[in-house]
Design an enzyme around this catalytic site. Structure first.
Site, mmCIF file in Angstrom:
data_model
loop_
_atom_site.group_PDB
_atom_site.id
_atom_site.type_symbol
_atom_site.label_atom_id
_atom_site.label_comp_id
_atom_site.label_asym_id
_atom_site.label_seq_id
_atom_site.Cartn_x
_atom_site.Cartn_y
_atom_site.Cartn_z
ATOM 1 N N PHE A 288 -141.584 -112.163 87.910
ATOM 2 C CA PHE A 288 -141.094 -111.404 89.058
ATOM 3 C C PHE A 288 -140.973 -112.381 90.226
ATOM 4 O O PHE A 288 -141.918 -113.104 90.541
ATOM 5 C CB PHE A 288 -142.029 -110.248 89.406
ATOM 6 C CG PHE A 288 -141.419 -109.343 90.435
ATOM 7 C CD1 PHE A 288 -140.396 -108.472 90.085
ATOM 8 C CD2 PHE A 288 -141.823 -109.392 91.755
ATOM 9 C CE1 PHE A 288 -139.806 -107.651 91.038
ATOM 10 C CE2 PHE A 288 -141.239 -108.578 92.715
ATOM 11 C CZ PHE A 288 -140.224 -107.705 92.363
ATOM 12 N N ASP B 162 -151.116 -110.896 87.454
ATOM 13 C CA ASP B 162 -150.418 -109.877 88.238
ATOM 14 C C ASP B 162 -150.298 -108.628 87.367
ATOM 15 O O ASP B 162 -149.635 -108.656 86.319
ATOM 16 C CB ASP B 162 -149.032 -110.390 88.652
ATOM 17 C CG ASP B 162 -148.268 -109.386 89.505
ATOM 18 O OD1 ASP B 162 -148.619 -108.189 89.514
ATOM 19 O OD2 ASP B 162 -147.294 -109.805 90.161
ATOM 20 N N TYR C 289 -147.753 -98.794 94.177
ATOM 21 C CA TYR C 289 -146.691 -97.781 94.213
ATOM 22 C C TYR C 289 -145.957 -97.572 92.892
ATOM 23 O O TYR C 289 -144.961 -96.865 92.855
ATOM 24 C CB TYR C 289 -145.700 -98.061 95.345
ATOM 25 C CG TYR C 289 -144.993 -99.397 95.338
ATOM 26 C CD1 TYR C 289 -143.892 -99.621 94.524
ATOM 27 C CD2 TYR C 289 -145.414 -100.417 96.163
ATOM 28 C CE1 TYR C 289 -143.233 -100.841 94.537
ATOM 29 C CE2 TYR C 289 -144.769 -101.641 96.192
ATOM 30 C CZ TYR C 289 -143.676 -101.847 95.375
ATOM 31 O OH TYR C 289 -143.029 -103.057 95.389
ATOM 32 N N LYS C 290 -146.439 -98.197 91.831
ATOM 33 C CA LYS C 290 -145.813 -97.985 90.528
ATOM 34 C C LYS C 290 -146.630 -96.931 89.777
ATOM 35 O O LYS C 290 -146.602 -95.746 90.147
ATOM 36 C CB LYS C 290 -145.689 -99.308 89.795
ATOM 37 C CG LYS C 290 -144.819 -100.320 90.566
ATOM 38 C CD LYS C 290 -144.679 -101.630 89.817
ATOM 39 C CE LYS C 290 -143.950 -102.678 90.649
ATOM 40 N NZ LYS C 290 -142.537 -102.337 90.888
ATOM 41 N N ARG D 143 -133.648 -100.487 82.393
ATOM 42 C CA ARG D 143 -135.087 -100.268 82.191
ATOM 43 C C ARG D 143 -135.389 -98.772 82.184
ATOM 44 O O ARG D 143 -134.901 -98.028 83.051
ATOM 45 C CB ARG D 143 -135.908 -100.894 83.326
ATOM 46 C CG ARG D 143 -135.786 -102.380 83.478
ATOM 47 C CD ARG D 143 -136.888 -102.921 84.393
ATOM 48 N NE ARG D 143 -136.908 -102.261 85.696
ATOM 49 C CZ ARG D 143 -137.781 -102.545 86.671
ATOM 50 N NH1 ARG D 143 -138.721 -103.479 86.460
ATOM 51 N NH2 ARG D 143 -137.744 -101.927 87.826
#
Lengths: 414, 414
Positions: free
Chosen positions: A129, A199, A224-225, A373
């Site tokens: 990422f 991560d 927030y995921k 995704r």
């Protein structure tokens, strides 16, 4: 239909037997939408609006500064950290909520480099990422003699050497959905005397995690995921207890001070993980994240992991049974032990297909250049959701609906 | 009563003639409370609960990830920065909202040091708000050869020399309320070739500020004091346009990238001040801050400044007329051009007096070891508030009410 693809009645019976089925009612999912993007932004918990309203109106509005004590504002970073700990295999005093994922990465990566002064390299994976690589390069740029070396994930364990200060890896890859071998790579890092930093942004709350079982040193993750904390929610960081007294934060703000309200000129880091706090905690955002963490109440990590894997198995079976003939390639590993909780498929027209799917009520997302995704959140994604998503994707392809020119227009944020 | 102290009728007539009087209704002030702590935590704007609820329920809950485009989430840091700009004498493209004050200080201080590679010193004031000194030392620790030198504010202009990389000062002192000469010290820094960084946490929204008029290089500030953004609100930072292309953020996260959604491995800083963004913006907290900024609609900085000074004049007159005989010392300068928008008075029993005052509905705060702070927020503090606060403080002292042992108990957060 192939024999690998169950009919709707079958998957509805799976939902009926799902021990997590009741958790779906904890979320305010938009009517008519199959939301498969909880890996990007978790859905809104039903309780969050009232929780945030209370923080705004009663705590801030009425009790004002007294709330720092009266409503436990000052303890929020540690209180929320302790709630995240069981989801990642950590002790409550090893996790704290603060800042953003990127800022927390800077703190821990710089601290790790400082703790290995004779080693020059931050070892990372290319294609990680982007913020992880950007921040790693930012740390290296600020610390003379340090550099970032990237090695493909499959070769990373072998690449760790005496010059590796810290290995930085994302556990579940944001684009491919591939999950790395945390135990094996952590052990390899330790054998070479390096620290490791994971991560967990695409892992926490949805996949098997046992940081202490794997003797992980450091970790960061996103609120927030899968943790459902709301857009741009505060992030978390983990520091193994054994390292807490030896590492120090480069972002030595007052909230990480041993006695912040003494207002002394000299910095003295707090004992424990609290030293990695920096500025004043964002209380309103913390209240939303706390509500997000409540959605895990009464569940076990084993239940979440088992459901995530079954959802993924079903989705992959559906894609292979009904969509592969339209030119899709499965990007995510088929092995449930080698993937996270989202499934990525590649197609030259992934952008248009993603838009056509959204128009039919199935929200996934696109990652350039060619990846669609589809995220699976065990707390609220049902087996029927997955079945319907596959059915609609197959229809979009069978009908060629994605060829509508309206679906070619690109949004600013993809 | 002395001749310097007006009667209540007089101050009520001042409120009636106050051009900002109507702004008070924009805030949900607790009934029966005189809130003189907006310098620590701004009061709740009436519109904020609905604004945040909309961000939670409609934007996040219903529109989910589409909100990044549909509701301008991605533009929030720049949009809010542009709203702050006129309050601080900056151009809209010079201010951005991000992270916390402490994190923003780290970014700009490290960037400033990197821009002055041949100079070793960060020059600061002892007794500054602690996080500023802690963060400055954190920057110095991470950048070899750098150190922090502290010099009392009165001598700081003379102390700037060829070895000074950057001068870090807080414009209005958190404890004393003294306001420094921004124009003069900035000019002195520039004459010596140093950069200057002003912390506006106790200034923005309440005092005269003209960053560009003073040729200021860098500034940071707080969103939850006079800007009314809520507890732990996102902070802001200012980079003068001429410096934006030459400075780079050490916290090189993806939101500061020129093209964050290209997801490339190589970091390329955004043009302009946006390069000082780091992680994903905290949307719910941003919505509260945006509502806080709305409370300034239709006002001018000149009105705010004029009222702040008159409120301060009245408060100081009241303390001198009615309280000084009880052993108070005025800490804040009497000169309205040399003070900010809070007034600090010292007393050996300031803690107990502060508690006794709170018990009578006047909320100020205490700063160790002996300071009582009374904050004046031009948008919602009335002249009658100040008159009543003085009256109650005088009563607490005249009656010795603060000697009640209940007021001696110390809270965790003071």
């Amino acid at each position: 239909m192939t024999t690998n693809w169950p009919d709707l009645d079958a998957v509805q019976s799976w939902d009926a037997a799902d021990p997590l089925a009741a958790c779906r009612a904890r979320f305010a999912l938009p009517v008519g939408t199959i939301y498969l993007d909880g890996n990007s932004l978790g859905a809104l918990p039903r309780a969050t609006a009232a929780r945030v309203a209370d923080a705004v109106t009663r705590q801030w509005g009425t009790d004002l500064i007294a709330s720092w004590n009266k409503h436990g504002w000052i303890e929020a970073p540690a209180r929320l950290g302790a709630r995240i700990a069981p989801l990642i295999g950590a002790s409550p005093d090893e996790v704290i909520v603060a800042d953003s994922t990127s800022v927390n990465l800077f703190k821990l990566l710089a601290a790790a480099c400082a703790a290995r002064p004779d080693r020059s390299t931050i070892l990372a994976e290319p294609g990680n990422f982007p913020t992880d690589l950007y921040v790693a390069n930012g740390v290296a740029k600020m610390m003379p003699g340090r550099s970032v070396r990237t090695v493909p994930a499959a070769q990373i364990a072998a690449a760790i050497d005496q010059d590796t200060a810290v290995v930085l890896l994302t556990h579940v890859h944001y684009k491919t959905g591939a999950m790395l071998d945390m135990a094996g790579i952590t052990a390899a890092a330790h054998r070479a005397g390096a620290l490791i930093l994971w991560d967990l942004s695409h892992s926490a709350g949805a996949v098997e995690l046992d940081l202490n079982g794997c003797s992980v040193d450091l970790a960061i993750g996103c609120g927030y995921k899968y943790l459902n904390g709301g857009p741009g929610a505060p992030a978390f960081l983990f520091v193994a207890r054994a390292l807490q007294q030896t590492l120090s934060s480069p972002l030595s703000g007052w909230m990480g001070h041993a006695a912040p309200f003494d207002f002394g000129d000299e910095y003295a880091p707090a004992p424990g993980v609290r030293r990695f706090l920096c500025g004043t905690p964002p209380i309103l955002a913390m209240s939303a994240l706390e509500s997000g963490l409540d959605t895990f109440d009464g569940t076990t990590l084993a239940q979440l992991v088992a459901k995530s894997r079954r959802l993924g198995d079903l989705l992959i079976a559906g894609i292979e049974a009904r969509c592969v003939r339209h030119g899709f390639t499965l990007v995510t590993p088929r092995d449930p032990l080698a993937r996270g909780s989202h499934v990525s498929i590649a197609h030259p027209h992934a952008w248009e297909i993603c838009q056509a799917l959204i128009a039919r009520g199935v929200v996934g997302d696109f990652r350039a250049p060619d990846v669609l995704r589809l995220g699976l959140t065990p707390l609220y994604t049902s087996f029927e959701d997955v079945w319907q998503a596959v059915d609609r994707l197959a229809a979009v392809m069978d009908e060629g609906a994605w060829r509508d020119p309206a679906f070619a227009e690109r949004a600013a944020v993809t």
